[in-house]
Design an enzyme around this catalytic site. Structure first.
Site, short mmCIF file in Angstrom:
data_model
loop_
_atom_site.label_atom_id
_atom_site.label_comp_id
_atom_site.label_asym_id
_atom_site.label_seq_id
_atom_site.Cartn_x
_atom_site.Cartn_y
_atom_site.Cartn_z
N GLU A 1 -31.83 -22.56 16.92
CA GLU A 1 -31.24 -20.76 16.94
C GLU A 1 -31.98 -20.15 16.05
O GLU A 1 -31.83 -18.81 16.91
CB GLU A 1 -30.48 -21.62 16.18
CG GLU A 1 -29.26 -20.79 16.23
CD GLU A 1 -28.60 -20.77 17.90
OE1 GLU A 1 -28.38 -22.02 18.19
OE2 GLU A 1 -27.53 -19.70 18.55
N HIS B 1 -34.87 -20.16 23.33
CA HIS B 1 -35.07 -21.67 22.61
C HIS B 1 -35.51 -22.08 24.12
O HIS B 1 -37.12 -23.54 24.11
CB HIS B 1 -33.47 -22.38 23.50
CG HIS B 1 -32.28 -22.70 22.51
ND1 HIS B 1 -32.64 -22.83 21.95
CD2 HIS B 1 -30.96 -21.01 22.52
CE1 HIS B 1 -31.73 -22.00 20.60
NE2 HIS B 1 -30.41 -21.59 20.95
N HIS C 1 -31.45 -14.96 24.97
CA HIS C 1 -30.80 -16.19 23.65
C HIS C 1 -31.92 -17.81 24.37
O HIS C 1 -32.10 -18.14 24.01
CB HIS C 1 -29.83 -15.77 23.31
CG HIS C 1 -28.71 -16.82 22.29
ND1 HIS C 1 -28.58 -16.69 21.86
CD2 HIS C 1 -29.19 -18.63 22.70
CE1 HIS C 1 -28.45 -17.79 20.91
NE2 HIS C 1 -28.44 -19.14 21.14
N GLU C 2 -31.16 -17.73 25.62
CA GLU C 2 -31.22 -19.18 26.11
C GLU C 2 -33.25 -19.58 25.85
O GLU C 2 -34.16 -20.66 26.28
CB GLU C 2 -31.50 -19.37 27.74
CG GLU C 2 -28.84 -19.30 27.28
CD GLU C 2 -29.07 -20.45 26.03
OE1 GLU C 2 -29.62 -21.32 25.56
OE2 GLU C 2 -27.57 -20.72 25.24
#
Lengths: 499, 499
Positions: free
Chosen positions: A294, A268, A264-265
């Site tokens: 997001e 980003h 997830h990170e």
């Protein structure tokens, strides 16, 4: 070599100065959340104060105003024109709030955050209530200072998702909410449910780190321009355009926290790493909105790394690193377990199907607060009622209900919708990709280079050069459409739950 | 609660602002040398530029000048008075050099540092020579701007070791040099020499880290106010008064690098950690000079951790962590090996007996350069001659001779003496301690709390409240005396080498 006028050069130098303070602040934030020894924290917050104030002064200075007025619509350089627009918007936003009022807001917010901690510990909403009431008042006043066309809440929304309005959200959210609620009901009634217990074996931190690092590498994350560290609340941060760091948290009892959190990170971070170098050291060198950001993390976390194709390719790697207890887990059981849908009281523990329902609740409540349609004191009851209506479960304590998120206590209203927008954007981008590429085979082949390049070419490189809805339109050829998320979830979970 | 006048409060706020920029810069330095991904470096240097410039502006501002003039000798607060004096000195030092000239110096220095790298690689002093010539000219001019009483070199010395003059050094250095040269000759002729080969077994990095952490803890280093990280060129840095970090380097083929290096940097860090909190966020919250700082690192590294008593207490711990190959090493052989004396061409590889001789050479040469007694072009030959005279060995290449240190290429003249002063201070402090405590039993008992408290009470707490020679006098009751270092070395090595 680009030729700049004297005025353009002055402007770029001012941006570089701003960017230097921003970079120092970013590094301090990263350190504060990863490395700092505990006694160092107190003095560090004074440093944050001094640097933030300096940054604020620069963005609202007469010098800035003068350059904006002289350059706006009078430069041939597109990047400079966009940067001028960004600076003007920030100038206006900061200048419209009386300085004294803003100081009071900052002080209240900082106090309120610690009261929130206490209220949660004591499970007592009334402790927080007077603070929230004042924070809502401040937000209403700020919205009025900033101005809006149709709905006061739009002025707040604009800070996080420029261009998105209450009108748009009120078109897409109810449809999404009803479809998701129906889907959740069906899943709840399904007979053959996955068993996540089989995932909960001890998994040493170092092994989790090894797997996380390998996946980040395969995603195309550039370790010469970033690093992975441990933290309590994971985040990604762009210290500068060539130094974008990822953090994660290891739970030795449940590897999902670190693995999916890192990916997830990493999503980003890929966004920030692949913004065009031409935008470096300008305010354009950053993701264009919270929601688009997001969408990138959720794309990698869910659409890629919770897919059947991803694990068909990576399950051998996983097993080669995982402890003995995982060696006998059947692939299909594993895949179904990492995609368990289960309504939960807590937003940050929610799966990809129920997550947006948590957001709807917050959106509806905060919009009503800002428009004087409900009162702060009524929040706990309204919250619990909506939980029951949308998710079919009801908190028995405010700690697991209205007190669970820090956002409102930190004075942030208008932020929550970005999360659900991120889901919808991601699904819509995914659909656009599918038109150009055979996504399933590409994911099965682990060929992430092609995916990373598509994202860079279509999304990442632009930074803030395009506003979110313009970007969405350019990439997908249509405006925001929640159908893609519903279709994606329906297809995926019909198979998993045999609906 | 202290009562401050309006003016005092203004002054303290200005110091806090300075200290905030200083803290950001310190964190950036730490990150640059421990964590930063390589592509992030380029932009980071611009940030350093912006923040350093800001700090420079603050220290030379009209506002600062005004406060200094109004407060100096007109405050009852001793800390404020001292801080005003520090600020005044910095103001004068910075203001006396014309801005344009200083800029040219900074640019030259930065260019010269990379030429130094090249000159070393090519073993060609003539590449560096024109840069050194200009740097010497700059230093001479700066010394003239700053002013001095008797010797131009004193003006440079003052920056690193205020109060110490050429006159003092020319009293103590020759005596020290002759005594050390004699001792080295005796050691060279000794029959029974230690065998350091027995130390050079593979020692895994993680194990070295474990031992290093344990020793730091025993020294009284506060891990709630610091941390240990890996780097290429080890250092300790005070990010703020409650965040003082140590770094070390692990050589798996030779544990001495990390263990003694960590203890050395730990000595620096203890100094910074134990400065009185009353001085925090003022320029007084820092070690009082380079030499006193070095005395603290050398005290722990040599007087404590290379002593027989230390290892008699810690050898079991060492063996419990060290690999198999060390298990049969006899204690006495071990102790003698970690104290091997062997003249080396390279300063940073020198042992505690020969180290100061390397410094003499640099001191004599740089003093002569600044006073126009020799020319830059003659450095290589003069260097080699002095090496032969003092250490009995002669470099066969300038790479191992005059080109080995970065200091001169970085424009730093007057810095080197601090290292030898550090040795002398440490021995003199050690002697003062011995008068109050039975040092040998304390070290044998591993009772470092008592030692740390003595250092805190007598040295650390004062920060920059006392100048180095005043501190030395207050603690030891006499002025700088090289005899203590000679006595300590004579006693220790007579036993080890059976002289």
């Amino acid at each position: 070599m680009e030729e700049y006028t004297k005025l353009e050069t002055d402007f770029l130098n001012l941006l570089k100065e701003q960017s230097a303070y921003g970079e120092a602040l970013a590094l301090i934030q990263w350190d504060l959340r990863t490395k700092i020894p505990k006694k160092g924290v107190e003095q560090r917050s004074e440093v944050i104060g001094v640097l933030s104030q300096k940054l604020h002064h620069l963005s609202t200075s007469e010098q800035m105003k003068k350059i904006i007025d002289q350059l706006k619509n009078k430069t041939d350089n597109k990047i400079i024109q966009k940067a001028v627009e960004e600076c003007e918007e920030e100038f206006e936003r900061n200048r419209k709030i009386p300085e004294e009022e803003y100081k009071q807001f900052i002080m209240l917010r900082s106090k309120s955050e610690s009261v929130w901690q206490e209220a949660r510990e004591k499970d007592d909403f009334t402790l927080l209530q007077p603070y929230l009431e004042k924070l809502v008042e401040f937000n209403k006043k700020f919205a009025d200072y900033w101005g809006y066309e149709k709905n006061r809440y739009d002025a707040l929304l604009h800070m996080y998702e420029p261009g998105v309005t209450t009108e748009i959200l009120d078109q897409v959210f109810p449809a999404l909410r009803d479809s998701l609620s129906d889907l959740v009901k069906k899943v709840n009634q399904a007979k053959n449910k996955p068993n996540p217990d089989l995932l909960q074996h001890h998994f040493p931190k170092q092994k989790q780190e090894q797997f996380s690092l390998e996946i980040l590498k395969r995603m195309g994350y550039d370790f010469d321009a970033g690093r992975l560290d441990e933290t309590v609340h994971p985040f990604a941060i762009s210290v500068n355009s060539s130094d974008v760091r990822v953090t994660t948290r290891y739970d030795e009892k449940d590897f999902r926290m670190a693995i999916f959190g890192t990916i997830h990170e990493g999503g980003h971070a890929l966004y920030e790493q692949n913004i065009s170098g031409d935008l470096a050291q300008t305010p354009l060198s950053s993701g264009t909105s919270m929601g688009i950001h997001e969408s990138q993390s959720l794309f990698w976390e869910n659409f890629i790394s919770r897919s059947n194709g991803f694990w068909s390719n990576h399950y051998d790697l996983f097993k080669s690193i995982a402890p003995n207890e995982f060696q006998d887990v059947d692939f299909n059981d594993f895949y179904r377990s990492i995609n368990e849908v289960k309504p939960s009281l807590i937003r940050i523990e929610a799966d990809e199907m129920t997550y947006s329902l948590h957001i709807m609740i917050r959106y509806e409540l905060e919009k009503a607060l800002i428009n004087d349609e409900i009162e702060v004191k009524d929040l706990p009851e309204l919250w619990n009622q909506k939980m029951e209506d949308y998710l079919g479960i009801k908190p028995t304590s405010d700690k697991d209900g209205v007190l669970q998120d820090i956002h409102w206590s930190a004075g942030d209203f208008g932020y929550f919708p970005s999360y659900a927008l991120g889901y919808m954007y991601a699904a819509q981008f995914y659909n656009a990709m599918k038109k150009e590429m055979d996504m399933d085979s590409i994911i099965r082949a682990g060929n992430f280079t092609e995916i990373k390049e598509w994202l860079t070419n279509n999304i990442h490189q632009y930074g803030k050069m395009k506003k979110p809805l313009q970007l969405l339109n350019d990439v997908t050829g249509e405006s925001l459409n929640p159908e893609y998320l519903v279709d994606y979830l329906t297809e995926k979970y019909s198979e998993i739950y045999d609906l």
